[in-house]
Design a protein around this motif. Structure first.
Motif, short mmCIF file in Angstrom:
data_model
loop_
_atom_site.label_atom_id
_atom_site.label_comp_id
_atom_site.label_asym_id
_atom_site.label_seq_id
_atom_site.Cartn_x
_atom_site.Cartn_y
_atom_site.Cartn_z
N SER A 105 0.82 -1.22 0.00
CA SER A 105 0.00 0.00 0.00
C SER A 105 0.85 1.27 0.00
N GLN A 106 2.16 1.14 0.30
CA GLN A 106 3.02 2.33 0.38
C GLN A 106 3.93 2.47 -0.83
N LEU A 107 3.89 1.54 -1.77
CA LEU A 107 4.85 1.54 -2.86
C LEU A 107 4.70 2.71 -3.83
N PHE A 165 10.19 7.52 -2.88
CA PHE A 165 11.37 6.97 -2.22
C PHE A 165 11.06 5.75 -1.34
N VAL A 166 9.93 5.11 -1.58
CA VAL A 166 9.63 3.85 -0.89
C VAL A 166 10.05 2.71 -1.82
N ARG A 167 10.90 1.83 -1.35
CA ARG A 167 11.45 0.76 -2.17
C ARG A 167 11.05 -0.61 -1.62
N SER A 227 15.40 3.80 -7.39
CA SER A 227 15.24 5.16 -6.88
C SER A 227 14.06 5.31 -5.94
N GLY A 228 13.11 4.40 -6.01
CA GLY A 228 11.90 4.54 -5.19
C GLY A 228 10.94 5.56 -5.74
N LEU A 229 11.07 5.91 -7.05
CA LEU A 229 10.21 6.94 -7.65
C LEU A 229 9.37 6.41 -8.80
N GLY A 230 9.71 5.26 -9.37
CA GLY A 230 9.03 4.79 -10.57
C GLY A 230 7.53 4.64 -10.42
N LEU A 231 7.10 3.95 -9.38
CA LEU A 231 5.66 3.75 -9.18
C LEU A 231 4.96 5.05 -8.82
N ALA A 232 5.63 5.93 -8.08
CA ALA A 232 5.04 7.23 -7.74
C ALA A 232 4.82 8.07 -9.00
N ILE A 233 5.79 8.03 -9.93
CA ILE A 233 5.64 8.77 -11.19
C ILE A 233 4.47 8.22 -11.99
N GLU A 242 2.26 -7.63 -9.71
CA GLU A 242 1.62 -7.13 -10.93
C GLU A 242 1.25 -5.67 -10.76
N ALA A 243 1.68 -4.83 -11.71
CA ALA A 243 1.25 -3.44 -11.80
C ALA A 243 0.27 -3.34 -12.96
#
Length: 448
Positions: free
Chosen positions: A390-392, A396-398, A409-415, A441-442
């Motif tokens: 739930s935090q991914l 910067f959450v890896r 980087s911990g930014l891909g899913l946030a982007i 799965e994304a």
């Protein structure tokens, strides 16, 4: 804001005053039309009654006097007579008239009833060989009508300035809550983003106050996120920079002490890897900046399927994607959405790179398009606990890597989540994958 309030006050005052004056003029015009009909009825009735009353008197007066020049009936006075009469014979001769009546006949013919000459309204009545014509000047009715219209319009001279003052005062009093709200908003700045007290406001402004409070809350959250982002970015950038600097300084020191070529090359490769990681992090930060700038939505609908194929082909040629990337597209499926092509490529690239970085290196990454609105990216890995899953999408959450190599980087899913949210779509994260004990799965859901 003060100038705008003053303009609104003047505009409302002029509009309301103009409306009152216009309604008054329309009412006065309608009243004048009604009065004109009533005045004509009253004066016509007066002509008829006067004629019926005068006819026997004038006939007796003519028959009781010798035939001579036209006689005058009544005593002369200095007052203007509005009603005059002439008693005429059948051949049109004037036998008797009032003092203010002209000597010449009113009309050339003796038609019974109402008629109009150049200067008079005339009513003609007959008895035997005598014709009595009672006349009223044309200007008399016009004068009565103008006096009545003036009585209706005269109050406007005092009503307009009084209305302007009253309406201006009322408008300014009515805008007082707006000035209070202006002051409350003006008191908010970067150091004071507290919500405005939302009680005691008029109903028309209450919604505005609530909207401003929601905006202040979002602004405060955005500023806080920016502060956290700036601090975290500085920390994330400082680590690879410090590492590269330390390794460079060590390389220089060891070169002076006789470092072998093989050792120097190994040290250089480590510096190169660190700089690659730094470059990737900077690229992710630029992607996030573009995502937050709102690049996702497009004014036109685009075909995204060719973009997906192109991104997968480019990624497949990179060394870290040495294992196979599997792309499966359902027959007849098409990806059309109001989404910017560059933004879509950023979303797909980040999801696939995330799968490559955190998936099992011995298992291919599966990209599938099962229908017109869905893209899924799957990789094999251990199941991710729900509290971490739930935090991914936070910055910067890896997760935990499945193989060797530096952390992401911990930014891909946030982007990806930021861009999809802007376009009305959504990003769904599943772990374990449906029907399996593990995996990640994304799933992209494009807006309809």
């Amino acid at each position: 804001m003060t100038a705008r309030t003053a303009r609104i006050s003047r505009r409302l005052t002029l509009l309301l005053t103009g409306g009152i004056v216009l309604l008054w003029l329309l009412g006065a015009a309608f009243s004048v039309l009604v009065m004109q009909e009533e005045i004509d009825e009253v004066f016509d009735s007066a002509l008829e009654e006067t004629a019926q009353w005068l006819l026997p008197l004038a006939t007796d007066a003519v028959e009781g006097r010798p035939a001579s020049s036209p006689g005058l009936l009544g005593e002369p006075d200095n007052d203007d007579e509005y009603l005059t009469f002439q008693l005429r014979s059948r051949d049109g001769t004037v036998l008797l008239r009032s003092h203010d009546a002209p000597g010449a006949p009113y009309t050339g013919t003796l038609d019974l009833g109402y008629s109009e000459s150049q200067h008079h309204h005339v009513y003609t009545i007959a008895s035997g060989n005598y014709f009595l014509q009672v006349a009223e000047p044309l200007w008399h009715r016009q004068e009565a009508l103008m006096e009545s219209a003036g009585a209706l319009l005269l109050p406007l001279a005092g009503l307009v300035p009084v209305s302007i003052l009253v309406i201006l005062w009322s408008v300014r009093q009515g805008l007082t809550p707006m000035r209070l709200l202006q002051g409350a908003i003006g008191a908010r700045d970067g150091g004071n983003l507290n919500p405005i007290e939302d009680t005691g406001w008029p109903e028309e402004i209450g919604g505005t106050v609530q909207a401003v409070n929601r905006l202040l809350l979002r602004l405060r959250a955005a500023l806080e996120a920016e502060r956290v982002f700036a601090a975290t970015s500085a920390h994330e950038l400082r680590t690879p920079v410090a590492t590269a600097l330390a390794q460079t300084q060590r390389l220089l020191a060891e070169l002076e002490s006789g470092l072998t070529q093989e050792e120097a090359q190994a040290r250089g490769r480590r510096i190169e890897a660190t700089l690659h990681r730094l470059g990737a992090l900077v690229e992710k930060l630029l992607h996030l900046s573009r995502a937050e700038a709102g690049i996702g939505l497009s004014e036109t609908e685009n075909n995204l399927l060719p973009v997906l194929r192109l991104v997968i082909e480019e990624l497949a040629m990179q060394p870290e994607a040495a294992r196979q990337l599997s792309l499966a597209i359902a027959e007849g499926a098409s990806l059309r959405a109001r989404m910017d092509i560059d933004a879509f490529s950023i979303v797909v690239r980040n999801l696939v790179e995330n799968a490559l970085a955190y998936g099992d290196p011995d298992t291919p990454v599966e990209i599938a398009v099962p229908d017109d609105r869905t893209i899924s990216v799957r990789n094999d890995c251990a199941a991710i606990p729900p509290e971490i899953l739930s935090q991914l999408t936070q910055r910067f959450v890896r997760g935990n890597r499945a193989g060797e190599g530096p952390d992401g980087s911990g930014l891909g899913l946030a982007i990806a989540e930021t861009i999809l949210r802007q376009t009305g779509g959504r990003l769904e994260l599943l772990s374990p994958v449906l029907g399996q004990d593990g995996g990640f799965e994304a799933r992209i859901r494009l807006s309809a």
